[in-house]
Design an enzyme around this catalytic site. Structure first.
Site, mmCIF file in Angstrom:
data_model
loop_
_atom_site.group_PDB
_atom_site.id
_atom_site.type_symbol
_atom_site.label_atom_id
_atom_site.label_comp_id
_atom_site.label_asym_id
_atom_site.label_seq_id
_atom_site.Cartn_x
_atom_site.Cartn_y
_atom_site.Cartn_z
ATOM 1 C CB CYS A 107 -7.102 0.521 0.773
ATOM 2 S SG CYS A 107 -8.199 -0.694 0.008
ATOM 3 C CG HIS A 163 -3.084 1.325 -1.682
ATOM 4 N ND1 HIS A 163 -4.409 1.426 -1.341
ATOM 5 C CD2 HIS A 163 -3.003 1.755 -2.967
ATOM 6 C CE1 HIS A 163 -5.108 1.864 -2.364
ATOM 7 N NE2 HIS A 163 -4.278 2.083 -3.355
#
Length: 473
Positions: free
Chosen positions: A84, A144
């Site tokens: 990610c 993130h």
């Protein structure tokens, strides 16, 4: 601590100009800001190549199918990372994760991996790129990229406002992993996972409805779907009769449908570019047919993702393209559409792909593609040829354990694949093509010199932010 943004304003665009130069964009004069397109970038999380019906899924995803039918669908979109955080850093900066200082999945699961760290504050994001062009910017969903790190918050990265979650949902490693935040403040600290997508939809639709008509906007909508936990909300649970994963993806599709409907109701379809793609492959290779591998691997299943572009009246409808693209291409594409110049103080790895989206060429702007697994360069690709490079277990990032039992965890000899004939990456044709192997090995060595390798920093490799030794774990 703060970014020095070396971007100059440009005149407004009147048309979807065709310029594929990497070094600078050439805006066209227009009469009003409305000539600049609104841009909505929708990012799915861990979505497999075959999880939409327009890519072969056995259930319906009507909104995304419609998006594809009305625009451009790529069958060869490559992201430069298979997890990610690095993939997101590359998408937002147009630069390879090894170049922008974010090659490692942001986590404190393993202190030796660097623990908490974030997007370097000197990197320039799409949102910052668009500020001189008068865009209002909004980030929604999973960040993130270092929410808790000074200088790495969405508001530090050029977004006017933020609503969402700082990283993955749940777990014991982050004290704010169940929080739903607006800018820096928590609106709810124990939000049920099933509430997230509904909340994101509401915020994006509201933003579209309230946006001044004479000001262009950029929305970065970053979903948690289809990352674990796989928990479709009540309205979608059992909808497909094919299990929770399929139900989960239909909820993602419904979210896209709500965004498209908001554009239609507000008469913004013809002045809005909508981009949809995934950050990396899925956690299970059964969702990647006909590709091999999945997330955590440098097989095609870890790096090749579904990707769709729609701009009504500009991008010809119904295109299905085999041209090799990179998610990093979105950065220079948006720069040119907004009429701003690319930064000239750093290398941008993405290429302007306007002519490809317009159907004017099928030639990829990328001579080579690089498949890193964290700091380890594991494959180099040129056209149909992909060379998996030798590697050991010591070369692997900490997440390689998630790929236990998968192919190519270690490799003694170069493994050459002809992707046109062998998309499953099963057959080594290195012996039959020594010149191709030699070319790709030479390119790998040049790339390692520039971007780095395990234990060997490259000449244009940015250190992580902050340095691991300075990070509180």
């Amino acid at each position: 601590m703060y970014k020095l943004i070396l971007i100059t304003s440009a005149l407004l665009m009147a048309t979807f100009s065709v310029s594929n130069a990497q070094e600078s964009s050439k805006p066209v004069t227009a009469t009003s800001q409305t000539a600049k397109p609104n841009i909505i970038l929708i990012l799915a999380d861990d979505l497999g190549y075959a999880e939409l019906s327009c890519y072969g899924a056995p259930y319906k995803t009507p909104a995304l199918d419609q998006l594809a039918a009305e625009g451009f669908r790529s069958t060869d979109m490559i992201v430069p990372a298979n997890v990610c955080s690095p993939s997101r850093s590359a998408l937002l900066t147009g630069r390879h994760p090894m170049r922008n200082g974010h090659p490692i999945y942001r986590s404190n699961y393993y202190k030796k991996a660097g623990g908490f760290y974030g997007l370097h504050p000197d990197e320039i994001t799409i949102a910052e790129l668009l500020k001189p062009a008068g865009y209002r910017t909004f980030a929604v969903g999973k960040w993130h990229l270092g929410f808790d790190i000074e200088g790495s918050h969405p508001l530090d990265a050029g977004f006017d406002s933020y609503y969402g979650q700082p990283h993955n949902y749940g777990g014991k490693f982050h004290n704010n992993s169940t929080w739903l935040l607006r800018d820096h403040e928590a609106e709810e600290k124990k939000v049920p996972f099933q509430k997230l997508t509904e909340s994101y939809n509401r915020e994006v639709v509201k933003f579209i409805e309230e946006q001044p008509k004479d000001q262009p906007f950029f929305i970065y909508m970053s979903h948690q779907i289809a990352h674990s936990p796989v928990l479709p909300s009540k309205a979608f649970k059992g909808r497909t009769k094919l299990g929770k994963q399929a139900d989960f993806v239909t909820e993602l599709d419904d979210s896209v449908g709500q965004v498209l409907e908001a554009l239609r109701k507000n008469d913004l379809e013809k002045n809005t570019l909508v981009i949809f793609l995934a950050d990396n492959g899925p956690t299970a290779d059964r969702f990647d047919t006909p590709l091999a591998g999945c997330k955590y691997t440098t097989m095609e299943g870890g790096h090749r993702v579904p990707s769709i572009f729609r701009w009504k009246g500009k991008i010809p409808a119904g295109q299905v393209s085999e041209t090799t693209l990179s998610s990093m291409d979105i950065f220079p594409l948006i720069a040119d559409l907004a009429g701003v110049e690319l930064p000239n103080d750093r290398k941008i790895d993405g290429k302007n792909i306007q002519d490809i989206l317009l159907g004017e060429t099928e030639e990829s702007p990328h001579e080579f593609l690089y498949y890193y697994n964290a700091h380890n360069l594991q494959a180099v690709r040129k056209g149909k040829w992909k060379l998996h490079l030798p590697r050991t277990e010591k070369d692997q990032p900490y997440w390689a354990a998630a790929g236990k039992g998968r192919r190519f965890l270690t490799l003694d000899q170069p493994f050459l694949v002809d992707l046109d004939a062998d998309i499953g990456e099963m057959h080594n044709v290195a012996a039959q093509n020594p010149e191709v192997v030699a070319t790709l090995i030479q390119q790998a060595e040049r790339t390692r010199t520039e971007l780095g390798e395990v234990g060997k920093p490259g000449s244009d490799q940015r250190p992580g932010w902050p340095k691991a030794s300075e990070t509180e774990h």
